[in-house]
Design a protein around this motif. Structure first.
Motif, PDB file in Angstrom:
ATOM      1  N   PHE A  21      -2.883  -4.747  13.428  1.00 26.74           N
ATOM      2  CA  PHE A  21      -3.835  -4.451  12.365  1.00 26.74           C
ATOM      3  C   PHE A  21      -3.177  -3.435  11.444  1.00 26.74           C
ATOM      4  O   PHE A  21      -2.645  -2.433  11.903  1.00 26.74           O
ATOM      5  CB  PHE A  21      -5.135  -3.858  12.925  1.00 26.74           C
ATOM      6  N   TYR A  79      -3.734  -0.936   8.121  1.00 23.34           N
ATOM      7  CA  TYR A  79      -4.758  -0.254   7.338  1.00 23.34           C
ATOM      8  C   TYR A  79      -4.127   0.269   6.055  1.00 23.34           C
ATOM      9  O   TYR A  79      -3.111   0.970   6.100  1.00 23.34           O
ATOM     10  CB  TYR A  79      -5.354   0.918   8.129  1.00 23.34           C
ATOM     11  N   ASP A 133      -4.539   2.340   2.289  1.00 19.29           N
ATOM     12  CA  ASP A 133      -5.314   3.288   1.507  1.00 19.29           C
ATOM     13  C   ASP A 133      -5.894   2.506   0.333  1.00 19.29           C
ATOM     14  O   ASP A 133      -5.152   1.846  -0.397  1.00 19.29           O
ATOM     15  CB  ASP A 133      -4.400   4.412   1.013  1.00 19.29           C
ATOM     16  N   TYR A 157      -2.967   1.535  -1.944  1.00 19.10           N
ATOM     17  CA  TYR A 157      -2.514   0.346  -1.219  1.00 19.10           C
ATOM     18  C   TYR A 157      -1.309   0.622  -0.318  1.00 19.10           C
ATOM     19  O   TYR A 157      -0.620  -0.298   0.093  1.00 19.10           O
ATOM     20  CB  TYR A 157      -2.210  -0.830  -2.166  1.00 19.10           C
ATOM     21  N   ILE A 199       0.412   1.612   3.228  1.00 16.97           N
ATOM     22  CA  ILE A 199       0.061   1.444   4.643  1.00 16.97           C
ATOM     23  C   ILE A 199      -0.049   2.831   5.261  1.00 16.97           C
ATOM     24  O   ILE A 199       0.928   3.577   5.313  1.00 16.97           O
ATOM     25  CB  ILE A 199       1.118   0.606   5.382  1.00 16.97           C
ATOM     26  N   ARG A 218      -1.789   3.251   8.347  1.00 19.20           N
ATOM     27  CA  ARG A 218      -1.957   3.133   9.795  1.00 19.20           C
ATOM     28  C   ARG A 218      -1.647   1.709  10.226  1.00 19.20           C
ATOM     29  O   ARG A 218      -1.893   0.760   9.483  1.00 19.20           O
ATOM     30  CB  ARG A 218      -3.392   3.495  10.182  1.00 19.20           C
ATOM     31  N   ARG A 219      -1.117   1.597  11.434  1.00 16.89           N
ATOM     32  CA  ARG A 219      -0.864   0.281  12.021  1.00 16.89           C
ATOM     33  C   ARG A 219      -1.199   0.355  13.492  1.00 16.89           C
ATOM     34  O   ARG A 219      -0.732   1.249  14.198  1.00 16.89           O
ATOM     35  CB  ARG A 219       0.596  -0.115  11.833  1.00 16.89           C
ATOM     36  N   ASP A 220      -2.041  -0.558  13.946  1.00 16.59           N
ATOM     37  CA  ASP A 220      -2.382  -0.650  15.363  1.00 16.59           C
ATOM     38  C   ASP A 220      -1.765  -1.924  15.928  1.00 16.59           C
ATOM     39  O   ASP A 220      -1.870  -2.988  15.315  1.00 16.59           O
ATOM     40  CB  ASP A 220      -3.896  -0.712  15.570  1.00 16.59           C
ATOM     41  N   ARG A 222      -1.043   3.068  18.248  1.00 22.13           N
ATOM     42  CA  ARG A 222      -1.424   3.384  16.867  1.00 22.13           C
ATOM     43  C   ARG A 222      -0.323   4.200  16.211  1.00 22.13           C
ATOM     44  O   ARG A 222       0.199   5.142  16.798  1.00 22.13           O
ATOM     45  CB  ARG A 222      -2.722   4.192  16.896  1.00 22.13           C
ATOM     46  N   ASP A 272       0.273   6.342  12.694  1.00 21.99           N
ATOM     47  CA  ASP A 272      -0.282   6.914  11.464  1.00 21.99           C
ATOM     48  C   ASP A 272       0.869   7.331  10.562  1.00 21.99           C
ATOM     49  O   ASP A 272       1.787   8.042  11.005  1.00 21.99           O
ATOM     50  CB  ASP A 272      -1.148   8.141  11.774  1.00 21.99           C
TER      51      ASP A 272
END
Length: 89
Positions: A8, A10, A12, A16, A18, A20-22, A35, A37
Motif C-alpha cells: 500500500f 500513501y 501526500d 503527491y 510518497i 508511507r509504504r506498507d 511500514r 515512513d
C-alpha cells in the motif's frame, strides 16, 4: 520485491509525494505489516527525494536512515566499466 506481497502506497494529497509504504508479509504463517515512513523531502537535481525514512514493524522502529546529502550523476572512473584483465596462465 516479492510479487506475492501486498503493498500500500500513501501519497501526500497536496504534493503527491510518497510519504508511507506498507508491505504485508507472511512470516512464520503470520501476516506482518512492514511500514516505511518517508520525510525530509529535498530536491536533488530537480527531483524531490526523501532524505529520511523509518521502518516500523509491529509498532517497533527497526531502523532509521538519514541522508545528509545526495549527489546525482557523480563521476565514476571509466575503468570501473572496463573488462577485468585476463589472468596469466
Amino acid at each position: 520485491q516479492n510479487f506475492t506481497e501486498t503493498s500500500f502506497v500513501y501519497l501526500d494529497p497536496s504534493t503527491y509525494l510518497i510519504v508511507r509504504r506498507d508491505v504485508v508479509r507472511r512470516i512464520q504463517g503470520k501476516e506482518v505489516v512492514l511500514r516505511t515512513d518517508y520525510s525530509d523531502f529535498r530536491p536533488v537535481a530537480g527531483v524531490v527525494l526523501p532524505h529520511r525514512w523509518v521502518i516500523i514493524q509491529d509498532g517497533k522502529q527497526l531502523r532509521e536512515t538519514v541522508i545528509d546529502r545526495m549527489e546525482p550523476n557523480s563521476e565514476i572512473p571509466q575503468e570501473v566499466f572496463s573488462p577485468a584483465p585476463e589472468r596469466a596462465r
